[in-house]
Design a protein around this motif. Structure first.
Motif, PDB file in Angstrom:
ATOM      1  N   UNK A 648       0.837  -1.205   0.000  1.00 58.51           N
ATOM      2  CA  UNK A 648       0.000   0.000   0.000  1.00 58.51           C
ATOM      3  C   UNK A 648       0.874   1.258   0.000  1.00 58.51           C
ATOM      4  N   UNK A 649       1.972   1.227   0.731  1.00 59.61           N
ATOM      5  CA  UNK A 649       2.872   2.377   0.754  1.00 59.61           C
ATOM      6  C   UNK A 649       3.458   2.623  -0.634  1.00 59.61           C
ATOM      7  N   UNK A 650       3.825   1.571  -1.332  1.00 60.03           N
ATOM      8  CA  UNK A 650       4.343   1.724  -2.691  1.00 60.03           C
ATOM      9  C   UNK A 650       3.291   2.320  -3.617  1.00 60.03           C
ATOM     10  N   UNK A 651       2.050   1.905  -3.472  1.00 56.27           N
ATOM     11  CA  UNK A 651       0.991   2.489  -4.287  1.00 56.27           C
ATOM     12  C   UNK A 651       0.834   3.977  -3.978  1.00 56.27           C
ATOM     13  N   UNK A 652       0.947   4.320  -2.719  1.00 56.68           N
ATOM     14  CA  UNK A 652       0.829   5.724  -2.347  1.00 56.68           C
ATOM     15  C   UNK A 652       1.936   6.543  -3.021  1.00 56.68           C
ATOM     16  N   UNK A 653       3.181   6.026  -3.023  1.00 56.73           N
ATOM     17  CA  UNK A 653       4.282   6.742  -3.665  1.00 56.73           C
ATOM     18  C   UNK A 653       4.098   6.786  -5.177  1.00 56.73           C
ATOM     19  N   UNK A 654       3.574   5.699  -5.760  1.00 55.75           N
ATOM     20  CA  UNK A 654       3.326   5.678  -7.203  1.00 55.75           C
ATOM     21  C   UNK A 654       2.284   6.735  -7.581  1.00 55.75           C
ATOM     22  N   UNK A 655       1.223   6.836  -6.804  1.00 53.08           N
ATOM     23  CA  UNK A 655       0.198   7.840  -7.084  1.00 53.08           C
ATOM     24  C   UNK A 655       0.735   9.249  -6.897  1.00 53.08           C
ATOM     25  N   UNK A 656       1.716   9.395  -6.015  1.00 54.63           N
ATOM     26  CA  UNK A 656       2.273  10.709  -5.728  1.00 54.63           C
ATOM     27  C   UNK A 656       3.237  11.172  -6.811  1.00 54.63           C
ATOM     28  N   UNK A 657       4.127  10.262  -7.257  1.00 51.79           N
ATOM     29  CA  UNK A 657       5.163  10.717  -8.203  1.00 51.79           C
ATOM     30  C   UNK A 657       5.137  10.013  -9.549  1.00 51.79           C
ATOM     31  N   UNK A 658       4.284   8.982  -9.689  1.00 52.86           N
ATOM     32  CA  UNK A 658       4.128   8.311 -10.970  1.00 52.86           C
ATOM     33  C   UNK A 658       5.286   7.419 -11.379  1.00 52.86           C
ATOM     34  N   UNK A 659       6.228   7.164 -10.473  1.00 50.33           N
ATOM     35  CA  UNK A 659       7.383   6.356 -10.843  1.00 50.33           C
ATOM     36  C   UNK A 659       7.005   4.882 -10.936  1.00 50.33           C
ATOM     37  N   UNK A 660       7.346   4.234 -12.066  1.00 51.92           N
ATOM     38  CA  UNK A 660       6.981   2.826 -12.268  1.00 51.92           C
ATOM     39  C   UNK A 660       7.591   1.890 -11.229  1.00 51.92           C
ATOM     40  N   UNK A 661       8.741   2.245 -10.673  1.00 54.17           N
ATOM     41  CA  UNK A 661       9.402   1.325  -9.731  1.00 54.17           C
ATOM     42  C   UNK A 661       8.542   1.080  -8.499  1.00 54.17           C
ATOM     43  N   UNK A 662       7.777   2.079  -8.099  1.00 62.79           N
ATOM     44  CA  UNK A 662       6.919   1.891  -6.937  1.00 62.79           C
ATOM     45  C   UNK A 662       5.777   0.939  -7.270  1.00 62.79           C
ATOM     46  N   UNK A 663       5.210   1.063  -8.448  1.00 63.63           N
ATOM     47  CA  UNK A 663       4.152   0.143  -8.848  1.00 63.63           C
ATOM     48  C   UNK A 663       4.696  -1.271  -8.990  1.00 63.63           C
ATOM     49  N   UNK A 664       5.904  -1.393  -9.509  1.00 64.65           N
ATOM     50  CA  UNK A 664       6.503  -2.718  -9.656  1.00 64.65           C
ATOM     51  C   UNK A 664       6.738  -3.345  -8.286  1.00 64.65           C
ATOM     52  N   UNK A 665       7.165  -2.541  -7.322  1.00 67.64           N
ATOM     53  CA  UNK A 665       7.365  -3.050  -5.962  1.00 67.64           C
ATOM     54  C   UNK A 665       6.037  -3.494  -5.351  1.00 67.64           C
TER      55      UNK A 665
END
Length: 899
Positions: A648-665
């Motif tokens: 869930x934290x990775x999704x939050x960071x992905x939604x915040x900055x759009x970086x694919x690495x967070x979604x992959x994590x």
């Protein structure tokens, strides 16, 4: 898993302060501490390490080995300390010794953990030869001296001060998913836990260290204690001895209770007694009061090996809390006048019996001394009341100088919140028993009376409970008058005599009106925030005063530490002072990430979430990256501590900055969850290291939290596989739901139990499940769960395991269903928090006052101290107050992911 984060408050509530102050940090040694008489050169060889003086000089000391513990009897503790220090310093052997006699008493007290009890000195020999030499030499020097048996160890020959075990020398440990440091030693196949409990002194893969001696095997015997008692079960254990049920084989296998006392434990150097002397006193008081009918009849007193026992009558009955939860209408949703009348009848029976029993003891010159709800048993069929545990009794006016003078001296045992002495022992007379009876009967109405150690007016505030029950005000006044000794016990009995009139005066209370202007929630929010800001201290290891769990995990965590408090202040629009932010930044920069777990509430992911919100972008991403490296391998599934929360934290960071690495994590977390799921009959669940027979439940630890993360994965990626698995997880959660009772109408009401107890909370229970059902759009079942949350009272004000979190879930229900009645219920609950729990600390606590503002503290878990952290204290309460006043959604559930 909540039980795993419960910390014995004994080492955190030892002084008369407002907060949980760890003993090893805040205790100042006495002037006559154990090093005081040493010359300056020798004293310089020591440094303080918590509650120990540490003499550690061997840079090549192995990480583990055979270590020695020295114990000491109370009357000779200084002699033992001096002899051991002289011997070990002369040989430069590594060791540690307790700071002073106060710490010695604590280490031998009844409340200390049995695995650590009795250890005055711990010695770390450099090898087996030095180990054997130290034991032999100290045995000669300490000949004839006794000490408490160190339960985690083996005794050296017949020397009653010397004990040994194989274990950890250096601070080697592993970090579990909760963030606890678990000591370990190296086994033949890798690290194994360094278990410190009775019977675990010698791993089977370590060679026995002696060639010329082994302990003699104990003879099997007949298994009977005292030649007649067959133990059938344990009621409780303590460092000073256990309490057991047994059969008396000389009396037709009659059921009895055995109470054990271990020599030299629970010492009091001021009164010159220990557990054995306390037990001998209790035996005399049992005999003195045996014919009163409400105390156990003593049967036998005997010694088995070195331990002392008394056998007494087994009295049937349940404790007050169990009866309260079963019979009290306030513990159920809705209102039931008939049940209220029935409960008042039980309450009056108990009140009368207790008042009469205590009065009878006083007439015989006996003060009970430490009367608490824990000492009361209630027979739920006959309402017969029994008082057990007479350890703190004393005589008021002894008649015979020699025989009875000793019985007039106090034992100095007391329970904070239930005795006039509150946080420090103070000698009192019968008025202390009146106060104990008053607080116990208040506890029977609702179990928050322990808060009287923080607030002297707590019993006055109990009127809210009596009004909700519809009981006559007479009963409430009796309690407040008793607590102040304004009425006598005979007057109480006279007031309670007309039971028919009291029962007839029960009325049906109406639901209190909700007037937000009158409630003043905006002002309350400001005053709670002001308290948190006022107690911030950059010199404190945790920045803010928080729950004791922080001290055994880490100071930065989101759930229990500083980052969560700072996050809550910032999210609530309270300015975060630069020095507080700097404190957090320094903490992160100096962090050893291997000493932190990965998860949301105690680990790197949660700290990253908070740090990013506070502008520490680079540090936050570094912490999250480290969590992502480890979490899939660790494999814990839970939202609070494992994969679901990290994902869930990775999704939050992905939604915040759009970086694919967070979604992959996040995908990696979901993959690990998919692979470890136990799928059957259209449901899915997960198990972790804390799972026993049944999988854990709820948002924090169970399947609902995983379901929420998988829902967010579906919403972010559009992939239906995540949604299917999430629905299966939620189906498993709901398959364990139970039907609630006492609803005000015929509509379905759903409850959730954990360990046999119905739990309505966010952390574990119905409120957290409700939040997930709402986000899945399952409004019908959500309404059924919400009906079970329509109650006004709770024993804790907190967010995670308290009524503020329940209110937050009901605010969710109002938002998702459009039904404003849920907000009304939430406001009543928050008004209860405001009027009952929030308080302005007494001047004796020395709180700062600025510009005349009120500062409102929040009692933490245990009710005897305040805490400011997110899950158990002020920060979580602040967040719900802010939401009521300003709108917005629930924290950390990532509603921004929803389309």
């Amino acid at each position: 898993m909540r039980n795993e984060r419960w910390v014995n408050r004994f080492h955190y509530a030892w002084n008369n302060t407002l907060f949980f102050d760890p003993l090893d940090v805040y205790y100042e040694p006495r002037a006559d501490h154990f090093l005081a008489s040493l010359d300056q050169r020798t004293r310089a060889l020591f440094e303080r390490s918590g509650i120990w003086w540490s003499h550690r000089h061997n840079g090549e000391l192995p990480a583990q080995g055979w270590k020695i513990h020295v114990s000491a009897e109370p009357g000779r503790v200084r002699e033992v300390a001096a002899k051991v220090i002289e011997y070990l310093t002369a040989r430069r052997v590594d060791f540690k010794i307790a700071l002073d006699v106060n710490i010695y008493e604590i280490l031998n007290s009844k409340a200390v953990a049995r695995g650590g009890g009795g250890k005055l000195v711990t010695i770390y020999p450099r090898d087996d030869d030095e180990f054997r030499t130290c034991l032999a030499d100290l045995a000669e020097r300490l000949e004839g001296i006794e000490g408490p048996y160190v339960l985690s160890d083996l005794r050296y020959k017949d020397h009653r001060t010397l004990y040994f075990r194989y274990g950890q020398f250096l601070n080697t440990h592993e970090i579990d998913v909760l963030g606890r440091r678990v000591p370990h030693i190296q086994g033949p196949d890798g690290p194994v836990q360094d278990v410190r409990r009775p019977g675990s002194a010698h791993p089977d893969w370590v060679a026995w260290p002696f060639d010329d001696w082994k302990p003699e095997e104990e003879p099997e015997g007949d298994g009977l204690l005292g030649g007649r008692f067959w133990v059938t079960g344990a009621i409780r254990f303590s460092n000073s001895g256990g309490v057991y049920t047994a059969q008396d084989t000389l009396d037709g296998d009659r059921k009895v209770v055995l109470k054990e006392a271990r020599p030299h434990t629970n010492p009091n150097l001021r009164q010159a007694h220990d557990a054995v002397e306390i037990q001998a006193r209790e035996w005399q008081f049992l005999n003195r009061l045996a014919d009163e009918g409400s105390f156990p009849v003593p049967i036998a007193r005997f010694q088995q090996w070195e331990h002392h026992f008394i056998a007494m009558e087994f009295l049937p009955g349940a404790d007050i809390r169990a009866v309260l939860l079963d019979k009290n209408p306030l513990t159920r949703p809705g209102s039931d006048p008939e049940r209220s009348v029935e409960f008042l009848g039980l309450y009056l029976d108990v009140f009368r019996e207790l008042a009469a029993t205590i009065h009878a003891a006083h007439q015989r010159g006996v003060v009970l001394g430490d009367f608490t709800p824990a000492n009361v048993l209630i027979d739920t069929e006959t309402h017969r009341v029994s008082i057990v545990d007479l350890e703190a009794c004393r005589l008021l006016e002894p008649e015979h100088a020699a025989a009875e003078q000793a019985l007039s001296r106090p034992v100095e045992l007391f329970t904070p919140g239930f005795r006039l002495s509150r946080n420090k022992y103070r000698l009192t007379g019968p008025e202390s028993d009146l106060f104990g009876l008053a607080t116990s009967m208040a506890h029977f109405v609702f179990p928050i009376a322990a808060m009287s150690s923080l607030r002297e007016n707590v019993l006055e505030n109990f009127g809210v409970f009596f009004e909700a029950l519809g009981w006559p005000d007479t009963v409430h006044r009796l309690i407040t008058d008793l607590a102040s000794a304004r009425v006598s016990l005979p007057e109480v009995l006279e007031a309670l005599a007309d039971e028919e009139a009291l029962l007839g005066a029960v009325r049906t209370p109406g639901a209190p009106a909700v007037d937000e202007a009158r409630m003043g929630m905006a002002r309350t929010e400001t005053e709670v925030a002001a308290f948190v800001a006022a107690v911030a201290d950059a010199e404190r290891a945790t920045l803010f005063p928080v729950d004791p769990f922080t001290h055994i995990s880490n100071p930065l965590s989101l759930g229990f530490g500083a980052s969560g408090v700072l996050w809550a202040l910032n999210a609530s629009g309270v300015p975060v002072e630069p020095q507080w932010r700097d404190w957090l930044e320094r903490g992160i920069d100096g962090m050893r990430t291997e000493a932190y777990p990965d998860g949301l509430m105690t680990g790197l992911a949660g700290i990253a979430w908070a740090a990013d919100s506070l502008g520490l972008k680079e540090q936050a991403r570094g912490l999250l990256a480290r969590a992502n490296e480890r979490a899939p391998e660790v494999g814990d599934h839970s939202f609070y501590y494992g994969l679901a929360g990290v994902g869930m934290t990775n999704l939050r960071f992905h939604l915040s900055d759009g970086e694919p690495r967070h979604l992959e994590a996040a995908r990696e977390c979901a993959r690990a969850l998919r692979e470890s799921a136990v799928c059957e009959d259209g449901t899915a669940h997960w198990r972790n290291a804390f799972t026993r027979e049944e999988p854990l439940g709820g948002l924090g630890y169970g399947q609902a939290g995983v379901a929420l993360f998988l829902l967010r994965m579906h919403q972010v990626t559009g992939e239906d596989g995540f949604l299917r698995l999430g629905r299966e997880a939620l189906a498993f959660e709901m398959s364990r739901a139970g039907a609630g009772g006492d609803a005000s109408d015929d509509r379905e009401m759903v409850t959730f139990a954990q360990g046999g107890t119905v739990e309505p909370y966010v952390e574990v229970g119905a409120a957290g499940v409700l939040q997930v059902l709402l986000r899945y759009g399952d409004l019908d079942r959500a309404r059924a769960v919400a009906r079970g949350l329509d109650f006004r009272f709770s024993v804790l004000p907190a967010y995670g395991f308290g009524i503020s979190g329940v209110a937050d879930a009901l605010l969710d229900a109002a938002d998702f269903t459009g039904d404003p009645s849920y907000r009304t219920i939430a406001l009543r609950q928050l008004d209860y928090v405001r009027t009952t729990f929030l308080f302005e600390p007494d001047p004796r606590f020395g709180m700062p006052r600025e510009d005349g503002r009120r500062l409102l503290g929040v009692p933490g878990e245990g009710m005897t101290r305040c805490a400011t952290d997110y899950l158990t204290g002020s920060a979580g309460v602040l967040r719900v107050l802010h939401r009521v006043n300003h709108g917005g959604g629930a924290d950390f559930l990532l509603d921004e992911a929803a389309p």
